[in-house]
Enzyme design. Structure first.
Site, mmCIF file in Angstrom:
data_model
loop_
_atom_site.group_PDB
_atom_site.id
_atom_site.type_symbol
_atom_site.label_atom_id
_atom_site.label_comp_id
_atom_site.label_asym_id
_atom_site.label_seq_id
_atom_site.Cartn_x
_atom_site.Cartn_y
_atom_site.Cartn_z
ATOM 1 N N THR A 13 -24.882 9.486 23.002
ATOM 2 C CA THR A 13 -23.894 8.679 23.294
ATOM 3 C C THR A 13 -23.661 8.159 24.564
ATOM 4 O OG1 THR A 13 -22.567 9.400 21.467
ATOM 5 C CG2 THR A 13 -21.339 8.212 22.910
ATOM 6 N N SER A 59 -28.797 12.778 18.690
ATOM 7 C CA SER A 59 -28.822 14.090 18.723
ATOM 8 C C SER A 59 -28.680 14.693 17.375
ATOM 9 C CB SER A 59 -27.962 14.901 19.849
ATOM 10 O OG SER A 59 -26.928 15.145 19.519
ATOM 11 N N THR A 92 -23.978 14.801 21.996
ATOM 12 C CA THR A 92 -23.013 15.844 21.974
ATOM 13 C C THR A 92 -23.205 16.561 20.609
ATOM 14 O OG1 THR A 92 -21.324 14.733 20.776
ATOM 15 C CG2 THR A 92 -21.053 14.701 23.300
ATOM 16 N N ASP A 93 -23.636 15.976 19.676
ATOM 17 C CA ASP A 93 -23.591 16.583 18.226
ATOM 18 C C ASP A 93 -24.512 17.866 18.192
ATOM 19 O OD1 ASP A 93 -21.987 14.902 17.370
ATOM 20 O OD2 ASP A 93 -23.234 13.544 16.134
#
Ligand code: SIN
Length: 314
Positions: A13, A59, A92-93
């Site tokens: 992101t 990710s 971030t995932d």
């Protein structure tokens, strides 16, 4: 002289764009190149920074091949005398998985700081530029050695970091462990010393064709959990299984029986907790092995690396 900071881009992101500046969820991740992300942060312009685009992915789609390439490029740059530190931009995932992977494989003696954002670069709330600047400040500071993650002004140990919130900008913590440092107005305040990685797996263990790396799956204990999934995975010749148990890594009787059958058939099993925080404590010799304080997804990385390490020895 060690002064160069290498920034490796992988997508996420932080490199995302949306059609509308007020859309914080309907955007496309991994659209902007890492050099452009750096160029958008004016204080970085004066610094000796080298950028390299290692991947450009959301990710959620992180895979073994990308992990392998990222570790290889990080290892290469860490080995250069003029490089002081590495920064990695990431989604971030799956950040906690990549951070743990790099921690266990590289155990770097220089700072390797991952950073990310919860809003795309086009958002009114874009947090990527500040997070990137904070990550570079921590990398330059040099006191936090090893793998860490910087988001929303705080640094977390790569071995312990967890994504805690699906939406808030301050989405990370480290379970029972506190932050390693804060980064406030460019000033780094160190709060804790990261735990070293005692026995890094090393680059040789991950050098083989990633398409042939062992398959490790995660199953969950829950009300009514039976062993059908485990039995199906064993039939598909899975190499390792992480089970996210209830509370202190506890398992329904049926699930435990199927996992014991799997272990007897040669599948490596690791027992984590499905709780948001807290380790799996204790465990008798006759219990399935516990994953300590690792989250289930980090325990999966740990098991993968143990299996790869065992292949090297065999
Ligand atoms: C991703 O993980 O690549 C997309 C989501 C995010 O970075 O927050």
């Amino acid at each position: 002289m060690q002064s160069k900071i290498v920034i490796l881009g992988t997508g996420g992101t932080i490199a995302g764009t949306a059609a509308s500046a007020v859309d914080g969820v309907g955007y496309s991740a991994a659209r902007i190149g890492v050099a452009q992300l750096v160029a958008a942060v004016p204080p970085l312009a004066q610094l000796p920074i080298e950028c390299e685009q290692v991947a450009q992915i959301d990710s959620k789609d992180m895979d073994f091949a990308t992990w392998q390439r990222l570790a290889q490029r990080a290892a290469f740059h860490l080995g250069c005398a003029e490089v002081a530190a590495i920064v990695v931009t990431h989604g971030t995932d799956t950040l906690e998985e990549t951070a743990y992977f790099l921690h266990r494989v590289l155990a770097p003696q220089k700072p390797l700081v991952l950073t990310a954002a919860m809003r795309p670069a086009t958002s009114l709330q874009a947090d990527g530029p500040q997070n990137l600047l904070d990550a570079v400040r921590l990398a330059q500071d040099g006191r936090v050695v090893g793998v860490s993650v910087v988001v929303a002004g705080r640094a977390w140990a790569g071995a312990e970091v967890r994504k805690r919130h699906s939406y808030r900008l301050d989405a990370f913590d480290a379970g029972d462990a506190g932050p390693l440092a804060t980064i406030e107005e460019g000033q780094v305040r160190c709060l804790a010393v990261p735990r070293p990685c005692d026995a890094p797996i090393g680059m040789a263990a991950i050098a083989s064709d990633s398409a042939a790396w062992p398959r490790v799956e995660i199953v969950l204990s829950h009300a009514g959990a039976n062993g059908a999934l485990v039995d199906a995975l064993v039939a598909q010749q899975v190499s390792g299984l992480v089970v996210a148990g209830t509370g202190n890594g506890r398992l329904s009787a049926a699930l435990e029986a199927s996992l014991r059958r799997a272990a007897q058939a040669g599948v490596r099993v690791l027992r984590a907790s499905r709780c948001a925080s807290g380790p799996v404590i204790g465990g008798d010799a006759d219990e399935l092995p516990g994953a300590g304080a690792l989250s289930a997804v980090q325990a999966r990385v740990e098991l993968l690396l143990r299996l790869l390490g065992a292949r090297q020895v065999a």
